[in-house]
Scaffold this motif. Structure first.
Motif, PDB file in Angstrom:
ATOM      1  N   GLU A   1      -4.854  -2.779   2.869  1.00  0.00           N
ATOM      2  CA  GLU A   1      -6.065  -1.954   2.939  1.00  0.00           C
ATOM      3  C   GLU A   1      -6.780  -2.155   4.263  1.00  0.00           C
ATOM      4  O   GLU A   1      -7.289  -1.202   4.861  1.00  0.00           O
ATOM      5  CB  GLU A   1      -6.990  -2.290   1.773  1.00  0.00           C
ATOM      6  N   GLU A   2      -6.842  -3.396   4.730  1.00  0.00           N
ATOM      7  CA  GLU A   2      -7.505  -3.664   6.006  1.00  0.00           C
ATOM      8  C   GLU A   2      -6.738  -3.048   7.173  1.00  0.00           C
ATOM      9  O   GLU A   2      -7.339  -2.545   8.120  1.00  0.00           O
ATOM     10  CB  GLU A   2      -7.673  -5.172   6.199  1.00  0.00           C
TER      11      GLU A   2
ATOM     12  N   ARG B   1      -4.886  -0.328   7.020  1.00  0.00           N
ATOM     13  CA  ARG B   1      -5.152   1.123   6.952  1.00  0.00           C
ATOM     14  C   ARG B   1      -6.533   1.446   7.510  1.00  0.00           C
ATOM     15  O   ARG B   1      -6.706   2.436   8.223  1.00  0.00           O
ATOM     16  CB  ARG B   1      -5.050   1.610   5.508  1.00  0.00           C
ATOM     17  N   ARG B   2      -7.516   0.595   7.190  1.00  0.00           N
ATOM     18  CA  ARG B   2      -8.869   0.831   7.690  1.00  0.00           C
ATOM     19  C   ARG B   2      -8.896   0.740   9.215  1.00  0.00           C
ATOM     20  O   ARG B   2      -9.509   1.563   9.888  1.00  0.00           O
ATOM     21  CB  ARG B   2      -9.835  -0.183   7.069  1.00  0.00           C
ATOM     22  N   CYS B   3      -8.199  -0.255   9.790  1.00  0.00           N
ATOM     23  CA  CYS B   3      -8.153  -0.393  11.242  1.00  0.00           C
ATOM     24  C   CYS B   3      -7.425   0.804  11.870  1.00  0.00           C
ATOM     25  O   CYS B   3      -7.855   1.322  12.902  1.00  0.00           O
ATOM     26  CB  CYS B   3      -7.440  -1.680  11.638  1.00  0.00           C
TER      27      CYS B   3
ATOM     28  N   ASP C   1      -7.237   3.808  10.908  1.00  0.00           N
ATOM     29  CA  ASP C   1      -8.008   5.058  10.835  1.00  0.00           C
ATOM     30  C   ASP C   1      -9.146   5.139  11.844  1.00  0.00           C
ATOM     31  O   ASP C   1      -9.766   6.200  11.995  1.00  0.00           O
ATOM     32  CB  ASP C   1      -8.566   5.241   9.426  1.00  0.00           C
TER      33      ASP C   1
ATOM     34  N   CYS D   1     -10.905  -4.508  15.368  1.00  0.00           N
ATOM     35  CA  CYS D   1     -10.561  -4.589  13.952  1.00  0.00           C
ATOM     36  C   CYS D   1      -9.244  -5.345  13.760  1.00  0.00           C
ATOM     37  O   CYS D   1      -9.141  -6.230  12.900  1.00  0.00           O
ATOM     38  CB  CYS D   1     -10.457  -3.181  13.368  1.00  0.00           C
TER      39      CYS D   1
END
Length: 153
Positions: free
Chosen positions: A37-38, A40-42, A44, A54
Motif C-alpha cells: 500500500e505504501e 502504491r501511495r508513493c 501515485d 516518499c
C-alpha cells in the motif's frame, strides 16, 4: 472474617486515563498499512521530489516492516495463491518405483508421491488442487482419480 472494601475511581481519574490512552494511540502510525500500500501511495505521487522523499521514507522504515512480517512470510503468499490451476501435460516420464514426473505447459514440474497407478500422457488437460496440510493433488480435468503430487520446479 472481614470483607474487603473496594472503592471506585473517581470519574475525573477515568477521563484523564482515557485521554492519555487516546493521545498515546494517536501518536503511533497505523501498523495495518502494508508495504504494498505504501509503495502504491508513493507511485501515485506526481511530483518527482515528493515521490523520492516518499520512497526514501519507505526504505528507512523497511526494517520495521520486515520485523512485523517475521514468521508470516508464507502466510500472505498462501492467502493470495489460487486454490487450483489447470494446465496441459507436456511430458510424463516414468521414474523410480513407477512414479511419474510431469512437465506442464506452464513450465512447472510435478512429481507423483503416492503409490497409485498413473496412465497419463502428454497433451492431457489436468487440474492441480490444493489439499490439506500443504499437499497437492493432480487429476485429469475431465474427472477421475487424483494423484498426490509435489512440485519439483
Amino acid at each position: 472474617m472481614r470483607k474487603p472494601t473496594y472503592s471506585r475511581p473517581s470519574p475525573s481519574l477515568l477521563w484523564l486515563s482515557l485521554l492519555l490512552l487516546a493521545g498515546t494511540l494517536l501518536h503511533y502510525p497505523a501498523i495495518a498499512v502494508t508495504i504494498e500500500e505504501e509503495i502504491r501511495r508513493c507511485k501515485d505521487l506526481s511530483d518527482d521530489n515528493m515521490r523520492l522523499i516518499c520512497y526514501d521514507k519507505l526504505a528507512k522504515n523497511l526494517p520495521t516492516h520486515v520485523k512485523q512480517r517475521f514468521g508470516q512470510e508464507e502466510k500472505k503468499a498462501i492467502e493470495e495463491a489460487p486454490e487450483s490451476i489447470t494446465a496441459v501435460i507436456s511430458s510424463a516420464q516414468k521414474g523410480a518405483y513407477s512414479k511419474y514426473t510431469f512437465t506442464l505447459d506452464n513450465g512447472q514440474v510435478w512429481r507423483q508421491i503416492d503409490s497409485g497407478r498413473a496412465i497419463w500422457r502428454g497433451g492431457e488437460h489436468v487440474t492441480l488442487e490444493r489439499g490439506a496440510m500443504g499437499s497437492f493433488f493432480m487429476r485429469k480435468t475431465g474427472g477421475g482419480r487424483s494423484l498426490r503430487v509435489k512440485r519439483v520446479k
